[in-house]
Design a protein around this motif. Structure first.
Motif, PDB file in Angstrom:
ATOM      1  N   ASN A 642     -48.821  -3.079 -39.618  1.00 36.32           N
ATOM      2  CA  ASN A 642     -48.123  -2.393 -38.528  1.00 36.32           C
ATOM      3  C   ASN A 642     -47.751  -3.364 -37.406  1.00 36.32           C
ATOM      4  O   ASN A 642     -46.635  -3.338 -36.881  1.00 36.32           O
ATOM      5  CB  ASN A 642     -48.998  -1.264 -37.972  1.00 36.32           C
ATOM      6  N   TYR A 643     -48.700  -4.226 -37.050  1.00 38.85           N
ATOM      7  CA  TYR A 643     -48.425  -5.203 -35.986  1.00 38.85           C
ATOM      8  C   TYR A 643     -47.380  -6.225 -36.448  1.00 38.85           C
ATOM      9  O   TYR A 643     -46.491  -6.619 -35.682  1.00 38.85           O
ATOM     10  CB  TYR A 643     -49.706  -5.918 -35.568  1.00 38.85           C
ATOM     11  N   PHE A 644     -47.504  -6.657 -37.707  1.00 41.31           N
ATOM     12  CA  PHE A 644     -46.514  -7.584 -38.248  1.00 41.31           C
ATOM     13  C   PHE A 644     -45.116  -6.969 -38.195  1.00 41.31           C
ATOM     14  O   PHE A 644     -44.146  -7.624 -37.798  1.00 41.31           O
ATOM     15  CB  PHE A 644     -46.860  -7.949 -39.698  1.00 41.31           C
ATOM     16  N   GLN A 645     -45.035  -5.708 -38.577  1.00 40.95           N
ATOM     17  CA  GLN A 645     -43.730  -5.050 -38.593  1.00 40.95           C
ATOM     18  C   GLN A 645     -43.122  -4.970 -37.192  1.00 40.95           C
ATOM     19  O   GLN A 645     -41.915  -5.145 -37.018  1.00 40.95           O
ATOM     20  CB  GLN A 645     -43.858  -3.645 -39.191  1.00 40.95           C
ATOM     21  N   ASN A 646     -43.957  -4.722 -36.185  1.00 45.55           N
ATOM     22  CA  ASN A 646     -43.457  -4.700 -34.821  1.00 45.55           C
ATOM     23  C   ASN A 646     -42.747  -5.997 -34.457  1.00 45.55           C
ATOM     24  O   ASN A 646     -41.699  -5.999 -33.808  1.00 45.55           O
ATOM     25  CB  ASN A 646     -44.610  -4.479 -33.819  1.00 45.55           C
ATOM     26  N   ILE A 647     -43.350  -7.116 -34.880  1.00 41.61           N
ATOM     27  CA  ILE A 647     -42.791  -8.433 -34.546  1.00 41.61           C
ATOM     28  C   ILE A 647     -41.589  -8.746 -35.420  1.00 41.61           C
ATOM     29  O   ILE A 647     -40.527  -9.155 -34.932  1.00 41.61           O
ATOM     30  CB  ILE A 647     -43.870  -9.525 -34.706  1.00 41.61           C
ATOM     31  N   ALA A 648     -41.728  -8.544 -36.734  1.00 43.24           N
ATOM     32  CA  ALA A 648     -40.669  -8.923 -37.674  1.00 43.24           C
ATOM     33  C   ALA A 648     -39.430  -8.047 -37.541  1.00 43.24           C
ATOM     34  O   ALA A 648     -38.316  -8.489 -37.828  1.00 43.24           O
ATOM     35  CB  ALA A 648     -41.200  -8.860 -39.103  1.00 43.24           C
ATOM     36  N   MET A 649     -39.596  -6.804 -37.115  1.00 43.39           N
ATOM     37  CA  MET A 649     -38.467  -5.898 -36.939  1.00 43.39           C
ATOM     38  C   MET A 649     -38.019  -5.806 -35.476  1.00 43.39           C
ATOM     39  O   MET A 649     -37.111  -5.050 -35.148  1.00 43.39           O
ATOM     40  CB  MET A 649     -38.834  -4.485 -37.431  1.00 43.39           C
ATOM     41  N   ALA A 650     -38.680  -6.590 -34.601  1.00 47.64           N
ATOM     42  CA  ALA A 650     -38.377  -6.573 -33.166  1.00 47.64           C
ATOM     43  C   ALA A 650     -38.421  -5.136 -32.630  1.00 47.64           C
ATOM     44  O   ALA A 650     -37.554  -4.705 -31.865  1.00 47.64           O
ATOM     45  CB  ALA A 650     -37.025  -7.216 -32.866  1.00 47.64           C
ATOM     46  N   ASN A 651     -39.442  -4.385 -33.046  1.00 44.49           N
ATOM     47  CA  ASN A 651     -39.559  -2.994 -32.613  1.00 44.49           C
ATOM     48  C   ASN A 651     -39.832  -2.918 -31.114  1.00 44.49           C
ATOM     49  O   ASN A 651     -40.729  -3.588 -30.605  1.00 44.49           O
ATOM     50  CB  ASN A 651     -40.705  -2.296 -33.352  1.00 44.49           C
ATOM     51  N   VAL A 652     -39.063  -2.090 -30.432  1.00 45.65           N
ATOM     52  CA  VAL A 652     -39.265  -1.864 -29.001  1.00 45.65           C
ATOM     53  C   VAL A 652     -39.657  -0.404 -28.812  1.00 45.65           C
ATOM     54  O   VAL A 652     -38.944   0.506 -29.247  1.00 45.65           O
ATOM     55  CB  VAL A 652     -37.984  -2.175 -28.199  1.00 45.65           C
ATOM     56  N   ALA A 653     -40.813  -0.180 -28.197  1.00 47.10           N
ATOM     57  CA  ALA A 653     -41.255   1.188 -27.924  1.00 47.10           C
ATOM     58  C   ALA A 653     -40.274   1.854 -26.974  1.00 47.10           C
ATOM     59  O   ALA A 653     -39.835   1.264 -25.999  1.00 47.10           O
ATOM     60  CB  ALA A 653     -42.650   1.169 -27.321  1.00 47.10           C
ATOM     61  N   LYS A 654     -39.939   3.099 -27.267  1.00 44.33           N
ATOM     62  CA  LYS A 654     -38.954   3.820 -26.459  1.00 44.33           C
ATOM     63  C   LYS A 654     -39.601   4.658 -25.358  1.00 44.33           C
ATOM     64  O   LYS A 654     -38.940   5.454 -24.714  1.00 44.33           O
ATOM     65  CB  LYS A 654     -38.076   4.682 -27.364  1.00 44.33           C
ATOM     66  N   SER A 655     -40.881   4.468 -25.153  1.00 47.79           N
ATOM     67  CA  SER A 655     -41.606   5.069 -24.035  1.00 47.79           C
ATOM     68  C   SER A 655     -42.971   4.408 -23.997  1.00 47.79           C
ATOM     69  O   SER A 655     -43.396   3.764 -24.966  1.00 47.79           O
ATOM     70  CB  SER A 655     -41.767   6.585 -24.215  1.00 47.79           C
TER      71      SER A 655
END
Length: 791
Positions: A642-655
């Motif tokens: 999950n943490y890897f995906q946040n970085i690799a997909m450049a996930n930005v929380a929308k709140s």
């Protein structure tokens, strides 16, 4: 109604499950307030089907009305036939049905018997008379009734207008304002019971004036939008796109309210919509909701209406370069002088738009608003202007502009011949000062509200003319200002563009930490303006990069990492007060603080892959560390993915709520709904930590990592994504490097490493990627265009 220092809304009800009603219920849910969403009984099946469908739809909308989808559980669907008794449990009932006086009055008669003696009953009308609505209520309810006007979309738009009726109880209004301000995070303006109240009255007139002047000077609609959007510090949707977003029928309805209700107004002849707009409405082209309005999409192309021919033409024309240069002038007085002096039609158009609005607000201030501050804040919060109309006038030189206006009125150049009121030219330098803002109705300066809730706003929305400097400066360099108000908390605020983190900011944060550890009980990182931080300052490393001095770059990355670590292991508590964007390095600083206090509208993420890099300020280390903590000795990989995906997909929380779900904020971090209360809450949290005997967390001697087998598993997933065409070859390369770092490098699964081990891996990988040709292309593209390149 008895005064209550502890007024508390346990449960609320919203009457009407349309667009506004459902989204008001959604924002109540965001704030943790249970609500009942009512609508008419369905003709077949479940009688609450209409409300249920509206609640389900909330989870699909973009932008999302809900901070996280699970908040929908706090909304109970209901109908007027079966569930009226539920109203007895509600402390606040908001009516949000269609803008029909007869429909509203009929509903009031139905619900009145079920409302509690102390229940606040409010109408979310955008322009109907509150006093006329109050007349439909029993005498016993009138003291608890008022208007409450949310702006669309309710979660994101700051403004809520409270419109008292003559019978409204003063304490009830104060309680409601406090609830809206702190619990729902809104900026409240008390409006007079006049048609369309404050924001819509002035904002819609501004749009009408823009439409009229566009026709007068022959300016294309797409050029108008280029001129009247971000170049003026206003919403990107500018004028005509805003009308499409609002809905052309809705816009026309608001205009009609002004036409019907203001027959003696000097601008009454202009309270009408042009023939081309009427034709669009008649043909069902109502804007964004019908996929055609002033603009429409044809294939991949956007077309815009030509009002003369009535046909759509290709859009995309921009403002003239000479006018764009005028709008870049920093000094407002010089800018307005240049606009007025220019012979270019686009400049003349802009000056005419400003002149008409300035004349309008001066002539109508006494009858539509309590003071000039309410006008400016209503327009800023309700229409997305960065500077209100009175502020703009004052900044441009009050008397100079007043003279120009008088000349234009006399020459018949303005939409109305109405003379400016005498107070405009009484020698004043403006309408705002630190003593208060001008009230034309009372011919006096009115200070800000003394309600206790506003004592929590240590840095309220500042107006031109006010002294908004905070505290006494303790330390300052090119990157930061560290300051204090004498309460044992040192606050450090960045001074860089977009609050990016470069060498001067790093030096400043370390100096602030030194001072805090010696002389203060806590340190708070808080910015005077959004964003919290857009990340590392790429331009700051440009000299070393251009000279090929990668050793110097590695040293600066190491200093960034060690600064982040100091935030966590300082001898005094460090609190990050976060709002707006917190990207890249801004996210890393937040993750390393002992606590984050985040505004609900915080958009946080590790987005370095967009510039061909990986998080180099401790972000990868935090992913490995937090995954190990989450796993609690169980299989690490599912948590790490999950943490890897946040970085690799450049996930930005929308709140901020979603940031907790993504692990970018901790479960113990605090979420604040009103961004103007952020500094107050952050200071309180910091002082509480200090009072509780704060000691920094013990440095872990070792935590398990997934090792080479974990990295191999993640790379296997990446191969499938690459072969499926979901990521590019270079995306695969970057993500593989990230996988190796967050998994702890070339070690066995379960190996115990310390934080510095991962920091070393991420720093070396960062510098290696910086030397890659495709990463360099991504960086240059971001610097030149502000947009990511996926090569």
């Amino acid at each position: 109604m008895a005064t209550s220092k502890n007024f508390y809304v346990r449960k609320a009800a919203v009457l009407g499950a349309g667009v506004m009603g459902a989204q008001i219920a959604a924002h109540l849910a965001n704030a943790g307030v249970e609500s009942v969403l009512f609508d008419l009984p369905a003709k077949e099946g479940d009688k609450s089907a209409i409300a249920k469908k509206a609640i389900d739809n909330l989870k699909k909308l973009n932008p999302a009305p809900l901070s996280v989808a699970s908040k929908a559980q706090l909304i109970t669907p209901a109908n007027y036939e079966e569930h009226m008794d539920l109203l007895k449990e509600c402390d606040l009932v908001i009516e949000a049905i269609a803008e029909r006086m007869d429909w509203k009055l009929d509903l009031y008669h139905k619900v009145a018997p079920f409302l509690g003696a102390q229940t606040i009953f409010a109408s979310n009308t955008s322009g109907l008379s509150i006093n006329k609505l109050a007349e439909a209520l029993p005498d016993s309810m009138r003291s608890h009734f008022c208007g409450i006007h949310f702006f669309n979309p309710p979660r994101y738009m700051t403004l809520v207008e409270i419109i008292p009726a003559t019978s409204s109880d003063a304490t009830m209004l104060d309680n409601l304002e406090s609830f809206l301000t702190t619990t729902l995070g809104k900026g409240v303006v008390r409006a007079k019971d006049t048609p369309n109240f404050v924001a819509n009255r002035i904002g819609v007139f501004s749009m009408l004036a823009t439409i009229a002047n566009a026709a007068k000077f022959g300016i294309r609609f797409d050029v108008v939008d280029d001129l009247t959007g971000t170049r003026l510090g206003r919403a990107k949707s500018a004028t005509f796109r805003t009308a499409d977003v609002v809905g052309l029928d809705t816009f026309a309805h608001v205009v009609k309210t002004m036409k019907d209700s203001l027959p003696n107004d000097p601008w009454h002849p202009h309270y009408d919509i042009p023939a081309w707009l009427q034709k669009l409405i008649e043909t069902g082209a109502l804007g964004q909701k019908t996929k055609a309005g002033i603009y429409k999409k044809v294939g991949k192309d956007i077309q815009v209406l030509d009002p003369v021919s009535g046909e759509y033409v290709a859009s995309g024309e921009k403002a003239d370069e000479s006018v764009k240069e005028i709008l870049k002038i920093k000094n407002p007085a010089e800018k307005f002088a240049a606009l007025r002096a220019s012979s270019h039609p686009q400049a003349q158009f802009l000056w005419a738009c400003f002149a008409d609005v300035f004349q309008y607000i001066a002539c109508h201030l006494a009858d539509i608003a309590n003071n000039a501050r309410d006008v400016d804040l209503a327009i800023r919060w309700g229409f997305g202007w960065s500077v209100g109309p009175f502020e703009t006038w004052q900044a441009a030189g009050w008397q100079q502009v007043a003279g120009w206006l008088a000349e234009d009125i006399a020459a018949g150049k303005t939409l109305s011949s109405a003379a400016l009121p005498a107070w405009v030219s009484d020698g004043r330098s403006g309408v705002h000062s630190s003593e208060g803002s001008y009230s034309a109705a009372t011919n006096s300066l009115q200070a800000r509200s003394s309600l206790p809730v506003y004592q929590r706003q240590l840095a309220p929305a500042a107006l031109v003319g006010e002294n908004s400097k905070l505290g006494e400066t303790v330390y300052e360099n090119d990157g930061v200002r560290a300051w204090s108000t004498g309460d044992d908390v040192l606050v450090v605020s960045f001074k860089s563009k977009m609050n990016t983190i470069g060498s001067a900011v790093i030096d400043g944060v370390n100096a602030a930490l030194d001072l805090a550890e010696q002389h203060y009980k806590a340190l708070v990182i808080w910015q005077t303006d959004e964003p919290f931080s857009a990340g590392a300052d790429l331009k700051d490393m440009a000299p070393a990069f251009m000279s090929g001095d990668f050793a110097a770059i590695e040293a600066s990355i190491d200093r960034f990492q060690q600064t982040a670590m100091r935030l966590r292991y300082s001898s005094v508590p460090v609190v990050a007060a976060v709002r707006g964007l917190a990207l890249g390095g801004g996210c890393e600083f937040t993750m390393h603080a002992n606590k984050a206090v985040a505004a609900l509208e915080t958009y946080i993420g590790l987005v370095e892959i967009g510039v061909g890099l990986l998080p180099g300020g401790g972000g990868c280390k935090e992913a490995a560390l937090r995954a190990a903590a989450d796993a609690k000795g169980n299989d690490l990989l599912p948590f790490l993915k999950n943490y890897f995906q946040n970085i690799a997909m450049a996930n930005v929380a929308k709140s901020a709520e979603e940031a907790k779900e993504l692990g970018l904020l901790k479960a113990s971090d605090t979420i604040v709904f009103n961004a103007y209360e952020l500094l107050y809450v952050a200071k309180q949290e910091a002082l509480a930590m200090a009072a509780a005997g704060f000691r920094p967390p013990a440095k872990l001697q070792g935590f398990p990592v997934a090792g080479r087998t974990g990295a191999a598993t993640i790379k296997g997933m990446l191969v499938n994504m690459k072969e499926g065409g979901f990521i590019s070859e270079y995306d695969y390369f970057l993500a593989s490097i990230i996988a190796e770092v967050v998994c702890g490098g070339d070690v066995e699964s379960g190996t115990l490493v310390d934080e510095q081990w991962i920091l070393n891996l991420e720093r070396k990988a960062f510098v290696m990627l910086l030397q890659q040709e495709k990463s360099q292309a991504r960086i240059f593209n971001m610097l030149q265009t502000g947009k990511p390149l996926r090569n």
